[in-house]
Scaffold this active site. Structure first.
Site, PDB file in Angstrom:
ATOM      1  N   ASP A  63       0.887  -1.164   0.000  1.00  0.00           N
ATOM      2  CA  ASP A  63       0.000   0.000   0.000  1.00  0.00           C
ATOM      3  C   ASP A  63       0.921   1.209   0.000  1.00  0.00           C
ATOM      4  OD1 ASP A  63      -1.525   2.204   0.751  1.00  0.00           O
ATOM      5  OD2 ASP A  63      -2.754   1.069   2.170  1.00  0.00           O
ATOM      6  N   SER A 140      -0.452  12.038 -16.064  1.00  0.00           N
ATOM      7  CA  SER A 140      -1.785  12.251 -16.617  1.00  0.00           C
ATOM      8  C   SER A 140      -1.829  13.596 -17.333  1.00  0.00           C
ATOM      9  CB  SER A 140      -2.787  12.259 -15.467  1.00  0.00           C
ATOM     10  OG  SER A 140      -4.057  12.646 -15.914  1.00  0.00           O
ATOM     11  N   TYR A 153      -7.814  16.356  -8.147  1.00  0.00           N
ATOM     12  CA  TYR A 153      -7.031  15.328  -8.853  1.00  0.00           C
ATOM     13  C   TYR A 153      -5.892  15.989  -9.623  1.00  0.00           C
ATOM     14  CZ  TYR A 153      -5.770  11.769 -12.319  1.00  0.00           C
ATOM     15  OH  TYR A 153      -5.076  10.897 -13.119  1.00  0.00           O
ATOM     16  N   LYS A 157      -1.792  15.621  -9.375  1.00  0.00           N
ATOM     17  CA  LYS A 157      -0.966  15.174 -10.501  1.00  0.00           C
ATOM     18  C   LYS A 157       0.007  16.271 -10.963  1.00  0.00           C
ATOM     19  CE  LYS A 157      -2.234  10.837 -11.412  1.00  0.00           C
ATOM     20  NZ  LYS A 157      -1.274   9.702 -11.394  1.00  0.00           N
TER      21      LYS A 157
HETATM   22  P1  NAD Z   1      -7.133   1.666 -11.999  1.00  0.00           P
HETATM   23  O1  NAD Z   1      -8.085   2.274 -11.044  1.00  0.00           O
HETATM   24  O2  NAD Z   1      -7.481   0.395 -12.672  1.00  0.00           O
HETATM   25  O3  NAD Z   1      -5.689   1.445 -11.320  1.00  0.00           O
HETATM   26  C1  NAD Z   1      -5.211   2.164 -10.222  1.00  0.00           C
HETATM   27  C2  NAD Z   1      -4.580   1.168  -9.294  1.00  0.00           C
HETATM   28  O4  NAD Z   1      -3.995   1.830  -8.174  1.00  0.00           O
HETATM   29  C3  NAD Z   1      -5.631   0.198  -8.752  1.00  0.00           C
HETATM   30  O5  NAD Z   1      -5.178  -1.125  -8.946  1.00  0.00           O
HETATM   31  C4  NAD Z   1      -5.717   0.565  -7.290  1.00  0.00           C
HETATM   32  O6  NAD Z   1      -6.030  -0.524  -6.464  1.00  0.00           O
HETATM   33  C5  NAD Z   1      -4.303   1.070  -7.041  1.00  0.00           C
HETATM   34  N1  NAD Z   1      -4.209   1.832  -5.794  1.00  0.00           N
HETATM   35  C6  NAD Z   1      -5.022   2.824  -5.325  1.00  0.00           C
HETATM   36  N2  NAD Z   1      -4.620   3.213  -4.109  1.00  0.00           N
HETATM   37  C7  NAD Z   1      -3.517   2.476  -3.804  1.00  0.00           C
HETATM   38  C8  NAD Z   1      -2.648   2.402  -2.688  1.00  0.00           C
HETATM   39  N3  NAD Z   1      -2.822   3.182  -1.617  1.00  0.00           N
HETATM   40  N4  NAD Z   1      -1.598   1.531  -2.729  1.00  0.00           N
HETATM   41  C9  NAD Z   1      -1.403   0.732  -3.785  1.00  0.00           C
HETATM   42  N5  NAD Z   1      -2.215   0.729  -4.858  1.00  0.00           N
HETATM   43  C10 NAD Z   1      -3.260   1.589  -4.862  1.00  0.00           C
HETATM   44  O7  NAD Z   1      -6.846   2.777 -13.087  1.00  0.00           O
HETATM   45  P2  NAD Z   1      -5.591   3.017 -14.073  1.00  0.00           P
HETATM   46  O8  NAD Z   1      -6.139   3.789 -15.190  1.00  0.00           O
HETATM   47  O9  NAD Z   1      -4.872   1.766 -14.356  1.00  0.00           O
HETATM   48  O10 NAD Z   1      -4.687   3.982 -13.185  1.00  0.00           O
HETATM   49  C11 NAD Z   1      -3.290   3.874 -13.102  1.00  0.00           C
HETATM   50  C12 NAD Z   1      -2.665   5.233 -13.137  1.00  0.00           C
HETATM   51  O11 NAD Z   1      -2.992   5.851 -14.372  1.00  0.00           O
HETATM   52  C13 NAD Z   1      -3.124   6.197 -12.054  1.00  0.00           C
HETATM   53  O12 NAD Z   1      -1.989   6.819 -11.485  1.00  0.00           O
HETATM   54  C14 NAD Z   1      -3.975   7.201 -12.785  1.00  0.00           C
HETATM   55  O13 NAD Z   1      -3.951   8.468 -12.191  1.00  0.00           O
HETATM   56  C15 NAD Z   1      -3.316   7.197 -14.148  1.00  0.00           C
HETATM   57  N6  NAD Z   1      -4.180   7.699 -15.234  1.00  0.00           N
HETATM   58  C16 NAD Z   1      -5.287   7.022 -15.620  1.00  0.00           C
HETATM   59  C17 NAD Z   1      -6.104   7.547 -16.627  1.00  0.00           C
HETATM   60  C18 NAD Z   1      -7.358   6.843 -17.094  1.00  0.00           C
HETATM   61  O14 NAD Z   1      -8.157   7.445 -17.807  1.00  0.00           O
HETATM   62  N7  NAD Z   1      -7.555   5.599 -16.786  1.00  0.00           N
HETATM   63  C19 NAD Z   1      -5.763   8.760 -17.222  1.00  0.00           C
HETATM   64  C20 NAD Z   1      -4.620   9.422 -16.818  1.00  0.00           C
HETATM   65  C21 NAD Z   1      -3.832   8.872 -15.822  1.00  0.00           C
END
Ligand code: NAD
Length: 292
Positions: A63, A140, A153, A157
């Protein structure tokens, strides 16, 4: 000598996709420590690697908001080093700022900003000592430019950008490269996992009607942008692979060119007025994602 990779947030989305890609690489060049906050969510990852990970992947609990958990994961790395650290764990938050509680805002900063910093803090000394290492952070578009109703958010970021850019300068002296993979919308569980003020949320009763109306418009815009411009995890993973394969990785990689004109506009007209106007039009008037 195998390349040791540690990835945070591997129970879903981009983290899961990258772990699978590296663990099943035909070269068997990578040892992947796929970490997740909650080990009870490991089944999906295990299903996706389908047996081709016996000697290439290990799942660890981590975590990113818990120092002890970061240290415990670190202790379990048999090779006693991480060549590529991927800080990917993150969480979204959407809604009028008036509806966000202090607790929730702190939680978002805890995961997105302090989680990233603390993970890097834990692995950096050993990288510096070896004068070798790569740090890759899932960035992001929301870390590069403001997006209405994503204020908190984006703030978290943006902070990650400031942290990484600052550190990158020092790390030049240690042969350590830090890269941000700047993602636009990606088809993951991010949108369902994020904390969002629902249009029916009673907290909206305390928000002025104009903001509420604009928020409804924003939600429609968001849906449209996802339909028109969202990328699949595989495309994002490919950009990570490009960064991993680069001899001299850059600080930033952009996965989606759709948003580049807006990002450039922000940088080229420094007083910010043009960006704010263009974004207002993009979000609140009917359009196709490509036209602005
Ligand atoms: P997602 O929600 O599937 O993945 C995020 C992961 O982070 C999840 O597995 C969640 O359990 C984990 N997480 C959250 N809190 C945590 C903690 N305290 N310790 C460990 N793990 C933790 O979504 P994703 O799209 O795969 O997101 C991954 C990254 O991509 C993020 O940093 C997000 O900001 C970034 N992002 C996503 C998008 C989008 O549209 N999906 C766009 C821009 C950036």
């Amino acid at each position: 000598d195998k390349t040791v990779v540690l990835i945070t947030g591997c129970s879903s989305g981009i983290g899961l996709g990258l772990a699978v890609r590296l663990a099943s690489d035909t070269s068997k060049a990578f040892i992947v420590y796929a970490t997740m906050r909650n080990l009870s969510k490991k089944e999906r990852l295990l299903e996706c690697v389908r047996g081709c990970h016996e000697d290439t992947m290990e799942i660890l609990q981590m975590d990113v908001t818990d120092q002890l958990s970061i240290q415990a994961a670190k202790q379990r790395i048999k090779e006693k080093k991480v060549d590529i650290l991927v800080c990917n764990a993150g969480a979204g938050l959407m809604g009028p700022v008036e509806t966000q509680s202090y607790e929730t805002m702190k939680q978002i900063f805890d995961v997105n900003l302090f989680g990233t910093i603390c993970t890097i803090q834990a692995f950096l000394p050993e990288m510096k000592e070896r004068k070798s290492g790569r740090i890759i952070v899932t960035g992001s578009v929301g870390g590069l430019q403001g997006i209405p109703f994503n204020d908190v958010y984006c703030a978290s970021k943006f902070a990650v950008e400031g942290f990484c850019e600052s550190l990158a300068i020092l790390l030049q002296h240690f042969n350590i490269h830090i890269s941000l993979i700047e993602c636009g919308p990606v088809n993951t569980n991010f949108m369902t996992n994020l904390q969002r003020t629902d249009p029916e949320d009673p907290k909206l009763q305390h928000v002025d009607p104009e903001t509420t109306q604009l928020y409804q418009k924003y939600l429609q815009h968001c849906e449209r942008v996802f339909e028109e411009a969202a990328q699949d995890t595989e495309e994002i993973v490919q950009v990570f692979m490009d960064a991993i394969g680069a001899q001299f990785p850059s600080l930033r990689y952009y996965t989606n060119t759709t948003f580049l004109p807006l990002t450039k506009l922000k940088l080229s007209v420094e007083d910010g007025t043009q960006y704010i106007k263009a974004m207002n039009k993009f979000v609140f008037s009917t359009h196709k994602t490509g036209d602005f």
